[in-house]
Design an enzyme around this catalytic site. Structure first.
Site, short mmCIF file in Angstrom:
data_model
loop_
_atom_site.label_atom_id
_atom_site.label_comp_id
_atom_site.label_asym_id
_atom_site.label_seq_id
_atom_site.Cartn_x
_atom_site.Cartn_y
_atom_site.Cartn_z
N ASP A 106 0.66 -1.16 -0.02
CA ASP A 106 -0.22 0.02 0.16
C ASP A 106 0.74 1.33 0.12
O ASP A 106 1.75 1.40 0.91
CB ASP A 106 -0.94 -0.12 1.28
N TYR B 159 3.49 9.71 0.15
CA TYR B 159 4.64 8.95 0.96
C TYR B 159 5.98 9.01 0.30
O TYR B 159 6.83 8.90 0.96
CB TYR B 159 4.09 7.39 1.08
#
Length: 320
Positions: free
Chosen positions: A53, A58
């Protein structure tokens, strides 16, 4: 590794999923390099973790892409996301599609298995459903997306209001929800409806800081005891969860936290983050252990089942 079907998606997924965000961001958050991050993803795949994920926010999509480049594509379930709102304004659907295309390029793949709208607050849900979702469904028809999902913004929606609406609409294949030993209300607010609809559940916040950093837990217990939410003796203990640590029980607090989350009925995948291969192996070992003893689970529910919104700190939140 243990595997389950991600409900109506039919995807065969590992019960633990490697979360590439959070505090560690595959080690990038603590000074690691992209090479290190790619090796960590590879180590997770070697252990049987097949759900990865990530998200543009990120900064780990390229590392994931490098790690899966030489693996059979069908052996990895790749999930990524896009933010659908900016402040109080919805982001145009065209920008979301552009984000998808950038993610595909960074990941080095022609499709993602799950594409989710990232951290949707209740006020933005109508835009996500009515404006963005139709555009994603068109991209799904083109083969860029296999399944569409949605994730909540746990610190700002601890009652799961957005997911309640999303599950009622029944247009999302996967949902990401916060749940842990001191924030259990998804047991009633989300998981039964998801089971009825066949919506796959990815669970976040199983550990985060509250169970990984003793000072976080101590501060939370002091505040909760002062508010009359937990017994005062818990705030006085160095480890208020010591009743879980016994022969036949948990080996550590984080071990207990992962096992509690992993075996909650209705949960498909428990996401965890790490920047260290040894830590990765510890997490996987906990997720593969049996459930906590029934008496321990009952005590966790009795002591903390009424709490809402505890331990949902964001990455970068200051330590008390």
């Amino acid at each position: 590794m243990d595997y389950v079907a991600l409900k109506r998606t039919g995807l065969r997924v590992s019960v633990g999923g490697l979360g590439c965000g959070g505090f560690s961001r595959l080690g990038l958050g603590t000074g690691g390099t992209e090479d290190d991050a790619a090796r960590l993803v590879g180590a997770a795949l070697d252990l049987g973790i097949n759900l990865i994920d990530t998200a543009p926010a990120y900064g780990t999509e390229r590392a994931v892409g490098r790690a899966i480049r030489h693996r059979p594509r069908e052996s990895v379930v790749v999930a990524t996301k896009a933010v659908a709102h900016r402040g109080d304004q919805g982001i145009p659907a065209g920008e979301i599609v552009q984000s998808l295309d950038r993610s595909l390029a960074a990941l080095g793949t022609d499709h993602v298995d799950v594409f989710m709208l990232h951290g949707v607050p209740p006020a933005s849900y109508d835009h996500a459903r009515d404006v963005v979702l139709p555009a994603l469904e068109r991209e799904r028809e083109k083969g860029k997306i296999r399944h569409v999902g949605i994730t909540e913004t746990a610190p700002n929606d601890p009652g799961h209001a957005m997911l309640g609406r999303a599950l009622e609409d029944d247009r999302w294949d996967v949902a990401m929800v916060a749940f842990h030993m001191m924030h259990q209300n998804a047991r009633h607010a989300v998981l039964p409806a998801a089971a009825r609809r066949g919506v796959g559940i990815l669970l976040m916040f199983a550990v985060r800081n509250i169970f990984a950093k003793p000072e976080r837990l101590a501060a939370a217990m002091r505040d909760l005891a002062a508010a009359g939410q937990v017994p005062n003796e818990l705030a006085a203990k160095d480890n208020p969860f010591d009743f879980l640590l016994h022969p036949g029980g948990a080996a550590s607090l984080t071990d207990a936290a992962y096992r509690f989350a992993r075996h909650e009925p209705g949960v498909d995948v428990v996401l965890f983050g790490t920047g260290d291969i040894a830590h990765l192996k510890q997490n996987v070992a906990s997720l593969l252990k049996p459930p906590l003893p029934d008496a321990d689970r009952a005590e966790i529910r009795k002591l903390f089942g009424h709490l809402v919104g505890v331990g949902l700190d964001r990455p970068g939140a200051p330590t008390p």
